[in-house]
Enzyme design. Structure first.
Site, PDB file in Angstrom:
ATOM      1  N   ASP A  36       0.827  -1.206   0.000  1.00  0.00           N
ATOM      2  CA  ASP A  36       0.000   0.000   0.000  1.00  0.00           C
ATOM      3  C   ASP A  36       0.857   1.249   0.000  1.00  0.00           C
ATOM      4  OD1 ASP A  36      -2.359  -1.278  -0.019  1.00  0.00           O
ATOM      5  OD2 ASP A  36      -2.858  -0.929   2.081  1.00  0.00           O
ATOM      6  N   LYS A  58      -3.821   3.340  -2.371  1.00  0.00           N
ATOM      7  CA  LYS A  58      -4.993   4.169  -2.593  1.00  0.00           C
ATOM      8  C   LYS A  58      -4.616   5.589  -2.202  1.00  0.00           C
ATOM      9  CE  LYS A  58      -7.922   0.419  -0.954  1.00  0.00           C
ATOM     10  NZ  LYS A  58      -7.128  -0.329   0.019  1.00  0.00           N
ATOM     11  N   MET A 172      -7.761   9.364   9.212  1.00  0.00           N
ATOM     12  CA  MET A 172      -8.459   9.786   7.985  1.00  0.00           C
ATOM     13  C   MET A 172      -9.380  10.984   8.248  1.00  0.00           C
ATOM     14  SD  MET A 172      -9.348   6.000   6.500  1.00  0.00           S
ATOM     15  CE  MET A 172      -9.846   5.313   8.071  1.00  0.00           C
TER      16      MET A 172
END
Ligand code: SAH
Length: 255
Positions: A36, A58, A172
């Site tokens: 990732d 991502k 996040m």
């Protein structure tokens, strides 16, 4: 051919040295590594020369490889008899979708193992001098997501988090900071509650911004806070200030 095995591995919070010995050994042995964006690229330098490296990162708001395709790739490589490492930032089971991948592998009867990592909230807070619990300030802490995606089935209970937990570590949450702050204030959290924003925690480019629920959104905008970053909310942020003050005093005594 016998099916291979998939290791769902936590890479740690950013500093490549904060990976576990077990995770490092699996990286060194892997035929294939699916990694990732938040897993330090430096760690890939420990892979075998002939290992296949597959980026599944991502970027915020975009999906480089949809989760469904990642799940299918893990199954395919394992059925091909490969030893597979699925390398994720922090801990694979903390907002890492490791659970979804494990379920898929279990469905297919594929052998897998979860190797935990230091989650970024713990790593970044420690590197910023913030203990997530402290006898004077906090008896509990929670890891909370600041962003909800389509398909998420669990609501974030800001009403309960505002009072029921002493330290909040919000992942996040950068783009949602103004809304998060409003929710907490609306549910009665004091505007004077200390807040720290830790950008790229534990890396050589770590940056920490501190303020309170009253002004943190303005400070974040002024200082152009960017991802990846964590929001730590709670009285424990005062420990950082105290550590910095003590260091200053010590320096001035020596100097
Ligand atoms: N599984 C990961 C979390 C993935 S969710 C873990 O256990 O840490 C992605 C979020 O993690 C980012 O939006 C950010 O809030 C946080 N994050 C990851 N690495 C970080 C770092 N080095 N510094 C600050 N926050 C980080």
């Amino acid at each position: 051919m016998a099916a291979g095995k998939v290791y769902i591995v936590g890479a740690g919070p950013g500093d490549p040295e904060l990976i576990t010995v077990k995770a490092m050994r699996r990286i060194q042995a892997a035929d294939v590594i699916l990694y990732d964006r938040l897993a330090s690229e430096e760690l890939l330098g420990y892979a075998r020369e002939d290992a296949e490296l597959v980026y599944c990162g991502k970027a915020p708001g975009m999906h480089a490889m949809p989760q469904q395709l990642i799940n299918e790739a893990l199954v395919r490589y394992a059925l091909d008899g490969k030893t597979v490492v699925r390398l994720k930032g922090g801990d694979p089971f903390v907002f890492g979708r490791g659970g979804e991948e494990a379920l898929k592998l279990a469905d297919w009867g594929i052998d897998y193992e979860i190797i935990p990592g230091i989650t970024s909230a713990i790593g970044a807070a420690a590197a910023a001098g913030i203990p997530v619990t402290h006898r004077e300030y906090a008896a509990s802490f929670a890891c909370v997501t600041g962003s909800r995606c389509h398909g998420d089935k669990t609501p974030i209970r800001w009403d309960l988090l505002a009072h029921g937990v002493d330290t909040l570590a919000i992942y996040m949450g950068v783009s949602q900071l103004p809304a998060i702050r409003e929710e907490l204030l609306k549910h009665g959290k004091s505007a004077s509650t200390p807040v720290a924003l830790i950008e790229r925690g534990t890396t050589s480019r770590q940056r920490t911004i501190t303020g309170t629920l009253a002004d943190i959104h303005t400070l974040a905008a002024a200082k152009k806070l960017s991802n990846p970053a964590l929001i730590i909310i709670g009285e424990v942020v005062r420990v950082r200030d105290r550590l910095l003050q003590a260091e200053q005093r010590a320096i001035s005594m020596i100097g």
